[in-house]
Design an enzyme around this catalytic site. Sequence first.
Site, mmCIF file in Angstrom:
data_model
loop_
_atom_site.group_PDB
_atom_site.id
_atom_site.type_symbol
_atom_site.label_atom_id
_atom_site.label_comp_id
_atom_site.label_asym_id
_atom_site.label_seq_id
_atom_site.Cartn_x
_atom_site.Cartn_y
_atom_site.Cartn_z
ATOM 1 N N GLY A 143 -4.866 -34.768 14.893
ATOM 2 C CA GLY A 143 -3.887 -34.451 15.919
ATOM 3 C C GLY A 143 -2.984 -33.308 15.507
ATOM 4 N N LYS A 198 -11.060 -27.328 16.509
ATOM 5 C CA LYS A 198 -9.885 -26.483 16.795
ATOM 6 C C LYS A 198 -9.667 -25.420 15.734
ATOM 7 C CE LYS A 198 -7.188 -28.266 13.482
ATOM 8 N NZ LYS A 198 -6.407 -27.574 12.443
ATOM 9 N N ASP A 258 -3.902 -29.948 18.716
ATOM 10 C CA ASP A 258 -4.066 -29.437 17.356
ATOM 11 C C ASP A 258 -4.378 -27.938 17.380
ATOM 12 O OD1 ASP A 258 -4.118 -29.576 14.628
ATOM 13 O OD2 ASP A 258 -5.736 -31.031 14.502
#
Length: 349
Positions: A143, A198, A258
């Site tokens: 996260g 990400k 994120d």
Amino acid sequence: MAVITIVGAGMMGSALAFPARENQNEVRIVGTHLDREIIDFCIKNNRHPKLDNDFPSGIRFYQIEQLPQALDGTEALIGGVSSFGVEWFAESILPLLPENLPVLTVTKGLMDTPDGKLLTYVDVWKQKLKEIGKKLSLNAVGGPCTSYELAAHDQTEVSFCGDDIKTLEYLRKLLETDYYHISITTDITGIESAVALKNGYALAVALTIGVNQKFFGDDKLHFNSQAAVFGQATKEMYKLLQFQDALSLNNLCVGTGDLYVTVYGGRTRLIGILLGKGMSIDEAKKELCGVTLESLVVAERVARVVKYQIKRGVLREKDFPLLLHVDEILSEKKEVKIPWEQFVYTEEL
């Protein structure tokens, strides 16, 4: 109150010592063989050399040779190694742990296989445990969370994932505070894939920052292009989470959160800006000598799998123009030329 041992004195593992200790747990931080100077600094100053905040009082620090001592009585273990320490953690730490000890890892990344699969690090470690005939509860945290902001008590929301909800509830109880908020889910593949993806896509968004600095100067802020690439990154991450058989769209939210925080700080932003300004990947690496660049590894691994699956007809090339351009920059050393025309679409509802 429980005894929590953190193995790996990196920034994120060390930052988790703050909520852990503030919840009145006994906290022990064990450095890896690469963390000797960090542990010495912590012992002397009660602070991580790369964090601005002093540790809460009462934390104990150990060198790797003292691991057996640190593990004595431990009730939960946090793996704090970087993605470059995945194999070391599997070979040197997991075999030593008792089977009733829950493990929570902060390590983010994916491994690619010759047959075109992407494995989470939890999957990799489970394979290792199977080889040695051992069972452990392996859990992970993902996260939008930077270590220095967690240590500074900025409001943070993350997800813990694992196979067993009761174990996740136990880990949440140990670490949740009024500033560290924890969701829990059994979708390990979804969370771990999202937060790994990400990294590569944050690099892509940061390219636009470098391009704009190149043409308009460092003092001019331009957000249209960043937002456009961010949107394209989200679409491609969604396709990849489908490929990974993620169980919930909530995992995309965790990944994009994120992605947002990674674009705005850290090493991935720096390498993206340098590439966007016109440096080759070799020049950019030289400029950031000594900095670990997990985003490059993730982007290259994911791109290998995507290209493999495109050839097999499982994935479509037109769905991944951003990832494939990043791969051209990294693998073929091409200059940055973001494929804007490949982002547009016509939709009839």
